[in-house]
Structures are given as structure tokens and as C-alpha cells.
Motif scaffolding. Sequence first.
Motif, PDB file in Angstrom:
ATOM      1  N   LEU A  30      -1.144  -0.668  -7.709  1.00 36.43           N
ATOM      2  CA  LEU A  30      -1.087   0.260  -8.854  1.00 36.43           C
ATOM      3  C   LEU A  30       0.183  -0.069  -9.627  1.00 36.43           C
ATOM      4  CD1 LEU A  30      -2.084   2.938 -10.273  1.00 36.43           C
ATOM      5  CD2 LEU A  30      -0.463   4.129  -8.790  1.00 36.43           C
TER       6      LEU A  30
ATOM      7  N   GLU B  77       0.813  -1.218   0.000  1.00 34.74           N
ATOM      8  CA  GLU B  77       0.000   0.000   0.000  1.00 34.74           C
ATOM      9  C   GLU B  77       0.850   1.274   0.000  1.00 34.74           C
ATOM     10  OE1 GLU B  77      -2.584   0.163   3.342  1.00 34.74           O
ATOM     11  OE2 GLU B  77      -3.447   2.087   2.727  1.00 34.74           O
TER      12      GLU B  77
ATOM     13  N   CYS C  52      -1.926  -5.918 -18.228  1.00 36.41           N
ATOM     14  CA  CYS C  52      -2.977  -6.096 -17.216  1.00 36.41           C
ATOM     15  C   CYS C  52      -2.925  -7.511 -16.636  1.00 36.41           C
ATOM     16  CB  CYS C  52      -4.355  -5.815 -17.809  1.00 36.41           C
ATOM     17  SG  CYS C  52      -4.629  -4.057 -18.116  1.00 36.41           S
TER      18      CYS C  52
ATOM     19  N   THR D 212      -1.267   4.009 -16.577  1.00 31.16           N
ATOM     20  CA  THR D 212      -1.343   3.283 -15.305  1.00 31.16           C
ATOM     21  C   THR D 212      -2.347   2.139 -15.382  1.00 31.16           C
ATOM     22  OG1 THR D 212      -3.046   4.779 -14.455  1.00 31.16           O
ATOM     23  CG2 THR D 212      -0.765   5.311 -13.903  1.00 31.16           C
TER      24      THR D 212
ATOM     25  N   CYS E 198      -2.439  -9.258  -7.643  1.00 36.84           N
ATOM     26  CA  CYS E 198      -3.573  -8.794  -6.834  1.00 36.84           C
ATOM     27  C   CYS E 198      -4.192  -9.967  -6.080  1.00 36.84           C
ATOM     28  CB  CYS E 198      -4.609  -8.086  -7.716  1.00 36.84           C
ATOM     29  SG  CYS E 198      -5.747  -9.193  -8.578  1.00 36.84           S
TER      30      CYS E 198
ATOM     31  N   THR F 269       1.985   1.868  -3.427  1.00 36.25           N
ATOM     32  CA  THR F 269       0.877   2.314  -4.288  1.00 36.25           C
ATOM     33  C   THR F 269       0.630   3.808  -4.066  1.00 36.25           C
ATOM     34  OG1 THR F 269      -0.252   0.209  -4.586  1.00 36.25           O
ATOM     35  CG2 THR F 269      -1.633   2.154  -4.601  1.00 36.25           C
TER      36      THR F 269
ATOM     37  N   ARG G  16       0.965   9.258 -11.298  1.00 40.55           N
ATOM     38  CA  ARG G  16       0.000   8.667 -12.219  1.00 40.55           C
ATOM     39  C   ARG G  16      -0.309   9.554 -13.414  1.00 40.55           C
ATOM     40  NH1 ARG G  16      -2.497  10.597  -7.912  1.00 40.55           N
ATOM     41  NH2 ARG G  16      -4.479  11.702  -8.087  1.00 40.55           N
TER      42      ARG G  16
ATOM     43  N   SER H  60       1.207   6.582  -6.952  1.00 38.74           N
ATOM     44  CA  SER H  60       0.050   7.328  -7.454  1.00 38.74           C
ATOM     45  C   SER H  60       0.391   8.813  -7.639  1.00 38.74           C
ATOM     46  CB  SER H  60      -1.168   7.141  -6.559  1.00 38.74           C
ATOM     47  OG  SER H  60      -0.910   7.681  -5.295  1.00 38.74           O
TER      48      SER H  60
ATOM     49  N   LYS I 147      -4.713  -0.275 -12.602  1.00 36.97           N
ATOM     50  CA  LYS I 147      -5.136  -0.488 -11.215  1.00 36.97           C
ATOM     51  C   LYS I 147      -6.201  -1.568 -11.211  1.00 36.97           C
ATOM     52  CE  LYS I 147      -5.378   0.598  -6.762  1.00 36.97           C
ATOM     53  NZ  LYS I 147      -5.663  -0.775  -6.342  1.00 36.97           N
ATOM     54  N   THR I 148      -6.073  -2.498 -10.292  1.00 36.07           N
ATOM     55  CA  THR I 148      -7.109  -3.539 -10.216  1.00 36.07           C
ATOM     56  C   THR I 148      -8.390  -2.928  -9.660  1.00 36.07           C
ATOM     57  OG1 THR I 148      -6.239  -4.201  -8.066  1.00 36.07           O
ATOM     58  CG2 THR I 148      -5.523  -5.482  -9.963  1.00 36.07           C
TER      59      THR I 148
ATOM     60  N   THR J   1      -0.137  -7.540 -14.145  1.00 42.60           N
ATOM     61  CA  THR J   1      -0.486  -6.788 -12.926  1.00 42.60           C
ATOM     62  C   THR J   1      -1.485  -7.583 -12.078  1.00 42.60           C
ATOM     63  OG1 THR J   1      -0.145  -4.736 -14.145  1.00 42.60           O
ATOM     64  CG2 THR J   1      -1.353  -4.567 -12.067  1.00 42.60           C
TER      65      THR J   1
ATOM     66  N   LEU K  76      -9.580  -4.633 -14.417  1.00 44.38           N
ATOM     67  CA  LEU K  76      -8.579  -3.600 -14.117  1.00 44.38           C
ATOM     68  C   LEU K  76      -8.952  -2.323 -14.860  1.00 44.38           C
ATOM     69  CD1 LEU K  76      -6.828  -6.479 -14.941  1.00 44.38           C
ATOM     70  CD2 LEU K  76      -5.204  -5.226 -13.522  1.00 44.38           C
TER      71      LEU K  76
END
Length: 348
Positions: free
Chosen positions: A285, A260, A302, A275, A309, A263, A270, A267, A277-278, A305, A319
Motif C-alpha cells: 500500500l 505486510e 502508480c 492511496t 510489487c 501495509t 487510508r 492502511s 494498492k496493487t 508503486t 493498481l
Amino acid sequence: MRTRKAVALISGGLDSLLAARLIQQQGIQVEGINFFTGFCVEGHTHAIRNRDRSRVKRNNALWVAEQLGIKLHIIDIVDEYKDVVINPKHGYGANLNPCLDCKIFMVRKAHEWIQERDFDFIITGEVIGQRPKSQRKRCMPVVARESGADDLLLRPLCALNLPATRPEREGWVERAELRDFGGRSRKPQMALAREFGFEDYAQPAGGCCFLTDQSYSVKLQDLWDNRGSREYELDDIMLLKVGRHIRPSAAFKLIIAREEGETNFLSGYRHQFQTIKTVSHPGPLALVEGAQLDAAQIQLACAITARFCKGRDAESVELRFSDREQVAHSIHVKPLAADEIKQDWIIV
Ligand code: SF4
């Protein structure tokens, strides 16, 4: 006789703290300089990552200055320092660390600083025989000579193993009060710290800058190789400190947050990157470094990434892919299986 003035190079570690105190207690007025290169370890990733939460969040150079009761000058050398990293005359150490050139550069800057301000000499916390390469005995005169500081450079912790410098010859400092530390053992420093009553000092694990770190150096080399030029900006070298770096093709690289705190940090970038993100599952991210991705590349980026997750075993993960214009697209993919992520994609 006027009070002599010295400037100490303050990294934030124990050695520079002790060196400055040894000189300070001889009645010399000491001020500190801390150079910000962008590669500094302190106060960056430790401040970001959740797993480092238990560590004290502080700028150790400022903390050292506070312990010493001295003024600290933090000097940004990010741009000037690039040439040291890109073209080190004396080469690199085990990784992309140009330690000898770095030390020469910093002492040269300190020498210019004392000339402009009428200070008398420079102190460093160097100890012969300790990492890095610049602290080998034969390198000590090289730093003094090539920096232009010559015998105005005093290393209080190992001075007794070196020829007397001008501050010692002129009697500005008492040579007998200096030390003869050498080698890799930290015991003499720890004993001196106890003698001075310093208990809570920084314990650098593996050096004061990321350039001595193997995985960081691999990422920096990858950045240069893919750009076709050995150049960088401050943001580039900051981002190399954070996340998993995965390059599935020469066209793009993913920087995927590992937690976190990362992330949140990523961000902040971004708007400068594409970018990912799920959405359907909690997850990281990812920043996409490279040209605008085509449809197949978006699917692959994706799917990679999604592997990181909470839905990594799900049949489908949603995502949000934001392109360079910050237009968001909803993407559904099956996460890549662990064995579908090729080892040579992973930069670290
Ligand atoms: S470890 Fe980093 S900051 Fe320290 S001398 Fe080497 S290159 Fe310079």
C-alpha cells in the motif's frame, strides 16, 4: 526523619534502570516519569515490522518500572516538545537531535512535577562522556541550571565525578554508594546490572529517539522544506518512521510500505490520504502526501508503486488509486525499471 522521595526519568534503557535502583536501595521512595515525545523508538516500528518479530514487544519504560517495583507516570509532551525540536537554543547534534535542549526541557518538567507533589529530588541515568551531546561534562551544569532543578538533580551513575548535590550534602543519600562511571564503555553498567540481578534489559541500538537517526532526520528536513515551515503534527512524525519515502516532484510524496506489517499500519491512514494498492499482483500500500494528483502524476505514482510489487517485471500491473474523496480508479501501468527511479527522488 520522613522518607525522602525521588522521581527518576525512565527511558526504558539500562542506565535509568540502574540509577533508580542505586537510589531505591538507599531507602528512598522512587517513582518514575517517562516522557512521550512522539519520536520515541521503543514500541513503535519494532511492533510493526515482520522482520522484528523475534524481538520482545513491550514498552521498556513500563518493563523497567515493573523490575523496580515503582509507579510510572507516562506523560504526553508531544505539543510542548515541538518548540524544543523546532527552535533548539543550543542547536542540534549530528542529526536533528536537540539533545541538550531536550534534556533541559525534561528535567524542567520533572522539576515542576516534584514541586507540585512534594518530592525531594530528581534522578537521571546520565553518564558523563556517553552519547548524546547533553552528557558531556560541561553540559551537566547547563542542564541543572537551565532546567531550574539545580542541585536537586542527581546522576547516581556518575555522581562521584561531579560536585555533591543537595541530596548528598544533606545526607538523604550516601554519596559513597554512588558511582563514577564515565566514557562510552558499557562494561561498568553491565557489571552493575549483573550485581543487581538484571539480565533481560533493553539494548538500545543508536539511541532512544528517532531524532538521532540520520535517515529519519533527512525525512523530517524534507517534510519541513516542502511545507515551507518547520512544523509537524504527531501523525507526520509517526509516518516518517514507516515505509520508503519517495518524492518524484515537489507536488507529492509517496510513502510505500516495505512489508505486510507496514501495509497494515499505513492502511489505518487510508482515509486521510490518496492511496495506491496493487491489484493484479501482491504488493504494498502507498500513501500519497500532497494535493490531488493529475492524470500524469497518477500514472507516475502508480508506476513507482508497481516497482515494489511482485509484478515488477511484468508488462502491465493493475493498481487501485483512491482519490481524496475515496473514489477508486483502476489504473494499468508498466512498472518503472529500477534505473528509472531517480536517486534524488528517494528520501531514504
Ligand atoms: S536522543 Fe532524543 S530523547 Fe534522548 S536526549 Fe537526544 S533528543 Fe532527547
